[in-house]
Design an enzyme around this catalytic site. Sequence first.
Site, PDB file in Angstrom:
ATOM      1  N   CYS A   1      14.416 -11.252  -1.378  1.00 53.52           N
ATOM      2  CA  CYS A   1      14.968 -11.104  -2.725  1.00 53.52           C
ATOM      3  C   CYS A   1      14.044 -10.269  -3.611  1.00 53.52           C
ATOM      4  O   CYS A   1      13.493 -10.766  -4.592  1.00 53.52           O
ATOM      5  CB  CYS A   1      15.200 -12.473  -3.330  1.00 53.52           C
TER       6      CYS A   1
ATOM      7  N   TYR B   1       0.816  -1.226   0.000  1.00 51.16           N
ATOM      8  CA  TYR B   1       0.000   0.000   0.000  1.00 51.16           C
ATOM      9  C   TYR B   1       0.841   1.264   0.000  1.00 51.16           C
ATOM     10  O   TYR B   1       0.300   2.349   0.217  1.00 51.16           O
ATOM     11  CB  TYR B   1      -0.879   0.076   1.251  1.00 51.16           C
TER      12      TYR B   1
ATOM     13  N   TYR C   1      -2.534  -5.840  10.815  1.00 55.87           N
ATOM     14  CA  TYR C   1      -2.225  -6.164   9.412  1.00 55.87           C
ATOM     15  C   TYR C   1      -0.735  -6.374   9.151  1.00 55.87           C
ATOM     16  O   TYR C   1      -0.262  -6.130   8.043  1.00 55.87           O
ATOM     17  CB  TYR C   1      -2.802  -5.091   8.467  1.00 55.87           C
TER      18      TYR C   1
HETATM   19  C1  LIG Z   1     -11.480  -4.720   7.520  1.00 59.55           C
HETATM   20  C2  LIG Z   1     -12.811  -4.519   8.074  1.00 59.55           C
HETATM   21  C3  LIG Z   1     -12.971  -3.878   9.297  1.00 59.55           C
HETATM   22  C4  LIG Z   1     -11.822  -3.311  10.078  1.00 59.55           C
HETATM   23  O1  LIG Z   1     -11.163  -2.311   9.391  1.00 59.55           O
HETATM   24  P1  LIG Z   1     -10.051  -1.423  10.161  1.00 59.55           P
HETATM   25  O2  LIG Z   1      -9.533  -0.540   9.089  1.00 59.55           O
HETATM   26  O3  LIG Z   1      -9.029  -2.376  10.668  1.00 59.55           O
HETATM   27  O4  LIG Z   1     -10.764  -0.725  11.257  1.00 59.55           O
HETATM   28  C5  LIG Z   1     -14.240  -3.762   9.818  1.00 59.55           C
HETATM   29  N1  LIG Z   1     -15.306  -4.255   9.156  1.00 59.55           N
HETATM   30  C6  LIG Z   1     -15.185  -4.886   7.975  1.00 59.55           C
HETATM   31  C7  LIG Z   1     -16.391  -5.419   7.315  1.00 59.55           C
HETATM   32  C8  LIG Z   1     -13.950  -5.041   7.395  1.00 59.55           C
HETATM   33  O5  LIG Z   1     -13.833  -5.653   6.219  1.00 59.55           O
END
Ligand SMILES: *Cc1c(COP(=O)(O)O)cnc(C)c1O
Length: 472
Positions: free
Chosen positions: A400, A373, A430
């Site tokens: 690599c 990202y 993440y």
């Molecule tokens: C990824 C996701 C979240 C959490 O997102 P954050 O950016 O970590 O707060 C919440 N709800 C759904 C449906 C998601 O896909």
Amino acid sequence: MSRSAHPAGPRHADVLPEGHYTAPPADLNSLDSRVWAQTVERTPEGAVAVGGLDVRRLAEEFGTPAYVMDETDFRARCRAWRDAFGSDADVYYAGKAFLSRAVVRWLHEEGLNLDVCSGGELATALDAGMPAERIALHGNNKSDEEIERAVEAGVGRIVLDSFQEIARVAHTAARLGRRQPVQIRVTVGVEAHTHEFIATAHEDQKFGLALAGGGSSSEAGEGPAAEAVRRVLMLDSLELTGIHSHIGSQIFDMAGFEVSARRVVGLLTRIRDEHGVELPEIDLGGGLGIAYTPEDDPREPHEIAKALGDIVTRECEAAGLAVPRLSVEPGRAIAGPTAFTLYEVGTLKELEGLRTYVSVDGGMSDNIRTALYDAEYSVALVSRASAAEPMLSRVVGKHCESGDIVVRDAFLPADLAPGDLLAVPATGAYCRSMASNYNHALRPPVVAVRDGQARTIVRRETEEDLLRLDVG
Ligand SMILES: *Cc1c(COP(=O)(O)O)cnc(C)c1O
């Protein structure tokens, strides 16, 4: 983006090369509380400690790289979200940010609910004792097995994401003699990224069912979402409790949620008018931003709760609807700031007039976000303090790939040397959950620290772990 030089002049170019950085901090030893977990501090000796434990001791005991998680901070964030939303709302932690048995127990003890989006996350949640009614199952392509396990366990909600899934969940629930509570995930035509949002995004994505018909975005129109509601209401084995919307990630601007809430309430109004039912729940998803660098300035949970509560109340009152129970799903905003990744410096390569490449003992296998990202991180020397001048650096891994970058632009002290320990803050979300075995890297452990005690909550992978899967 600024390109100012340090008063003393940073090591390397006077005109800084391409990159995103501000001036080096006046003091490279300072630790900005916006990006570091609550109990992180520099000790009188100059090294950094977390939960009262010196990182050099942690490196010795647990090795590097390692994710070091501040349990005190994690629990405090859970409580802050819980208290901010109060008893009229539910906070679902999004497990995909980082999930382990210990985390599930912390969530349970601190009164949070949990979002899972795979059989593996569901298994972890149940194994660690999260009550099924406090679990929500997400996903755009849940397998029949995942649906069956969720219904059988009695999860509190399944968030429906397609027409096929409505039929599948209804069928499974009927076969098991259950009436499964469900929400419908809608796409509201809002696209939110960090500092801006687009209120008229095309619903050109795999998640959810569009509010708008015909591909264009508008207020709750005759779209697939309204049709999904119609179908779910006809099925006895499904109990439609609410509408769900998740608009993006790393969001700072509440305006995107405002548009989203207005459109969801528009659908609730339409459902009342068309079917004579007022749905009791509305879920506005997650996506709340955190500080990865000191330039990011996220809002506090109580400000977010107030803003969201006000928006939903206002929209419902305007539509003459009873205010539904609100839920939110923060993942990153809870886990992200609670951990840093501890690395050891291996090699340094000074590119005259450019920057110094600092190689650490991990990389894109433990943090893919920079490569994936273009994420920005900060970094600090944590095994000692240094009075050396700032040196423009790029922290890279050992994989690599030339794109194997952990921190693209950073200032580190010019006396940095092999064996020094670096820490990259805000890696609690993440990073471990997206870690890979690229180059047969062994995924690092997660070490939880609290009140002077450290323990492994996810152990380091071993070569035996790798070879156990290789059965050829
Ligand atoms: C990824 C996701 C979240 C959490 O997102 P954050 O950016 O970590 O707060 C919440 N709800 C759904 C449906 C998601 O896909």
